[in-house]
Every structure is written in C-alpha cells, then in structure tokens.
Design an enzyme around this catalytic site. Sequence first.
Site, short mmCIF file in Angstrom:
data_model
loop_
_atom_site.label_atom_id
_atom_site.label_comp_id
_atom_site.label_asym_id
_atom_site.label_seq_id
_atom_site.Cartn_x
_atom_site.Cartn_y
_atom_site.Cartn_z
N GLU A 161 5.64 -38.86 -61.76
CA GLU A 161 4.84 -38.55 -62.96
C GLU A 161 5.36 -39.39 -64.12
O GLU A 161 6.55 -39.37 -64.43
CB GLU A 161 4.91 -37.06 -63.33
CG GLU A 161 4.09 -36.79 -64.59
CD GLU A 161 3.99 -35.31 -64.95
OE1 GLU A 161 4.67 -34.48 -64.32
OE2 GLU A 161 3.23 -35.00 -65.90
N GLU A 167 10.75 -37.79 -73.22
CA GLU A 167 11.07 -36.92 -72.09
C GLU A 167 11.75 -37.65 -70.95
O GLU A 167 12.25 -37.03 -70.01
CB GLU A 167 9.79 -36.21 -71.60
CG GLU A 167 9.23 -35.30 -72.69
CD GLU A 167 8.03 -34.48 -72.25
OE1 GLU A 167 7.91 -34.18 -71.06
OE2 GLU A 167 7.21 -34.15 -73.13
N ASP A 194 -0.72 -38.49 -66.37
CA ASP A 194 -0.91 -37.31 -67.20
C ASP A 194 -1.47 -37.79 -68.54
O ASP A 194 -0.85 -38.60 -69.23
CB ASP A 194 0.46 -36.62 -67.38
CG ASP A 194 0.41 -35.39 -68.28
OD1 ASP A 194 -0.33 -35.40 -69.28
OD2 ASP A 194 1.15 -34.42 -67.99
N THR A 195 -2.65 -37.27 -68.91
CA THR A 195 -3.31 -37.77 -70.12
C THR A 195 -2.49 -37.51 -71.39
O THR A 195 -2.56 -38.29 -72.34
CB THR A 195 -4.72 -37.14 -70.29
OG1 THR A 195 -4.60 -35.71 -70.23
CG2 THR A 195 -5.66 -37.62 -69.19
N TYR A 196 -1.73 -36.42 -71.40
CA TYR A 196 -0.88 -36.12 -72.55
C TYR A 196 0.14 -37.25 -72.77
O TYR A 196 0.33 -37.74 -73.90
CB TYR A 196 -0.17 -34.79 -72.34
CG TYR A 196 0.99 -34.53 -73.27
CD1 TYR A 196 0.78 -34.11 -74.58
CD2 TYR A 196 2.31 -34.72 -72.84
CE1 TYR A 196 1.85 -33.89 -75.44
CE2 TYR A 196 3.38 -34.49 -73.69
CZ TYR A 196 3.14 -34.08 -74.99
OH TYR A 196 4.20 -33.87 -75.83
N HIS A 197 0.79 -37.69 -71.69
CA HIS A 197 1.78 -38.76 -71.81
C HIS A 197 1.11 -40.12 -72.04
O HIS A 197 1.60 -40.94 -72.82
CB HIS A 197 2.65 -38.82 -70.55
CG HIS A 197 3.44 -37.57 -70.31
ND1 HIS A 197 4.46 -37.16 -71.13
CD2 HIS A 197 3.35 -36.63 -69.33
CE1 HIS A 197 4.97 -36.02 -70.69
NE2 HIS A 197 4.31 -35.68 -69.60
N HIS A 220 -2.58 -34.97 -64.09
CA HIS A 220 -2.49 -33.86 -65.03
C HIS A 220 -3.46 -34.12 -66.17
O HIS A 220 -3.43 -35.17 -66.80
CB HIS A 220 -1.08 -33.74 -65.64
CG HIS A 220 -0.14 -32.91 -64.83
ND1 HIS A 220 1.22 -32.99 -64.97
CD2 HIS A 220 -0.38 -31.97 -63.88
CE1 HIS A 220 1.79 -32.13 -64.14
NE2 HIS A 220 0.84 -31.50 -63.45
N ARG A 226 -1.51 -30.36 -76.02
CA ARG A 226 -1.38 -29.51 -74.83
C ARG A 226 -2.07 -28.16 -74.99
O ARG A 226 -1.74 -27.20 -74.30
CB ARG A 226 0.10 -29.34 -74.42
CG ARG A 226 0.81 -30.68 -74.27
CD ARG A 226 2.12 -30.59 -73.54
NE ARG A 226 2.05 -31.25 -72.24
CZ ARG A 226 3.09 -31.67 -71.54
NH1 ARG A 226 4.30 -31.50 -71.98
NH2 ARG A 226 2.94 -32.24 -70.38
N GLU A 255 -2.91 -28.81 -67.32
CA GLU A 255 -1.58 -28.48 -67.79
C GLU A 255 -1.66 -28.15 -69.28
O GLU A 255 -2.15 -28.95 -70.07
CB GLU A 255 -0.64 -29.67 -67.56
CG GLU A 255 0.81 -29.30 -67.59
CD GLU A 255 1.70 -30.46 -67.17
OE1 GLU A 255 2.64 -30.20 -66.43
OE2 GLU A 255 1.45 -31.60 -67.58
MN MN Z 1 2.37 -33.39 -66.75
#
Ligand code: MN
Length: 303
Positions: A161, A167, A194-197, A220, A226, A255
Amino acid sequence: MTTTDQKETTMVDQRNPIGVHALVWVGGTRPDEIARAVQRTKAAGYDLLELSLHEMDVLDVDDTRRAIDEAGLQVACSRGLAFDADVSSDDPEVVARGEQILHESLDVVSGLGGSILTGALYSALGKYGRPLTEAGRANVVRVLRDLAKEASGRGVRLGLEICNRYETNVVNTARDALRLADDIGEDNVFIHLDTYHMNIEESDFVTPVLDVADRLGYVHIGENHRGYLGSGSIDFPSFFHALARVGFTGPITFESFSSAVVSPTLSNDLAVWRSLWSDGDDLARRAHTFIETHLAASASIDA
Ligand code: MN
C-alpha cells in the site's frame, strides 16, 4: 446463450468485490467486536470485510473465520509495522522483530481463509525523521521476498500500500512501489493504491493507475479528510475512469476514520483526531452506493 448474455455474465462475474474497513464499525478485534463488524458489513451490502491485524493477540482466528464464512463475506487483512519492529530499519534486531510480526500476520491470514495481506508491510506507520537508507531498503526487499515466497505456498498475495510521506519513507508514489515490487521480484506481490494518500503525493488520479495497470491488486477509497465520500475534494470520477481503463476487477474497500470509533493503537498511528462522522451505518451505506454508482458510471463510458 447469446454473445450478449455471455458478455453480461462475464461482467457480473468480474464485478469488483466492495469492501469496508472494520474501523468504520469497531475499534478492536475482540470476538464481540468482530461479530458486530461482520453483521453490519453484511447489512450495509458489502462483499468484503477488511481487518487490521494491529491487535493480533486478541483476535480469535477460528471464531472470526466462522463468523465471516457464515455471513458469506470475503476477508482481507491489512497492517503496518512499528518503529521498534520495522523491516526498513538498519538495525538487525528491529528488522527481525518486524519480520516475525509479518510471518505471524501471514499465519493469521491463512487461518482466516484469506488470500490478501496488504498495507505498510514494509515499514512502521508513522512520521520518519530522515529518508530511507540503502541498507534499510535492502532489508525491506529481502524480508518481503522471503515472506512472498512463503505466502505463495499458502495462496496468499502481498500488497504494497502506497502511503503518504507522513506515514512512511519507503514508498510514497506508484513509481516508488513499482520499483520496490520489481526488486522484490515475486509474482504474488501487488500494488495497493489509496485515494487518500494519492491526493497528497501523486500528480493526478489517473496516471498512477495507468502506470500500475495489471499490477494493481487492491484499492482503498477514502476522502482527503477520510470522512463521508463526496464531502471532500478527491476527484473520484477520474479515478474510477482510470480503474475501468485498466480493467481492474479486484477489491475496492472503503476506508474512513473518525474519533467516534477509536482503536487505542491504530487511531493514533493514523492521526485520527477529528470527529468526521458518528453513525458508521449511515456512512457505510452511503459509501457503498457512492462506489457502486461511480463503477457503473465509468463502465457506461469505458466498457
Ligand atoms: Mn489505506
């Protein structure tokens, strides 16, 4: 059966499993929490429950497997490591502790009947005060190659991921992750976007998907803060079009984190300080509809 029927059947069979992270429901993995997470995941219409393995000691593997099987759900497992058990460290003892946790995690995935272990398997989940070293990266490659070989014999695939700079310092972009996967060199290692990251690190929501293409194994879906899908600034139409373009058929897992549902460990690692929602049922039902709608909309253009 006509050709059209066959095509429709194929499309139905290749429908992406839609998942939800257990922290939408519960903070931990005690049997009562697992029972609640399974029941609510099913009730909200999801196919898959993602369990974080950060508290493996309280997880009853047999009981959890039974609950997931009885509900007819799939399971995926995720985790990050810790600064004192980190396979990207230069310190052999710290690396060894991280390696041991990864192998124990693989045992849990097997025990649950799962086939996916993903997350920040390559480092601690937290802010590093310096860049990754060459020796540290070599440790990541060696440990994950060995883990992938063992996982292969158990029918388990490992996900890398891609997480943002606050992070991890190991892989922040799709290009980083592709290089790492190349160096590991095992077929059962896939990329997890993961679209957030992505929102923090990538130039857009399309190029990384096209770059990863058939090596994408897990997704994700999360907003930039989030919270509720659609309440932030992520360009989901572009991302879902890109998924359709590369023919992605793997799991798409929602998520979301709020201080309303707290894990004593994971919530702090993820810097969950804000209350973005309080009703996980409402949040999850709407997220499922949001994901299904975007998949259908993209398919109408790209199929
Ligand atoms: Mn994630």
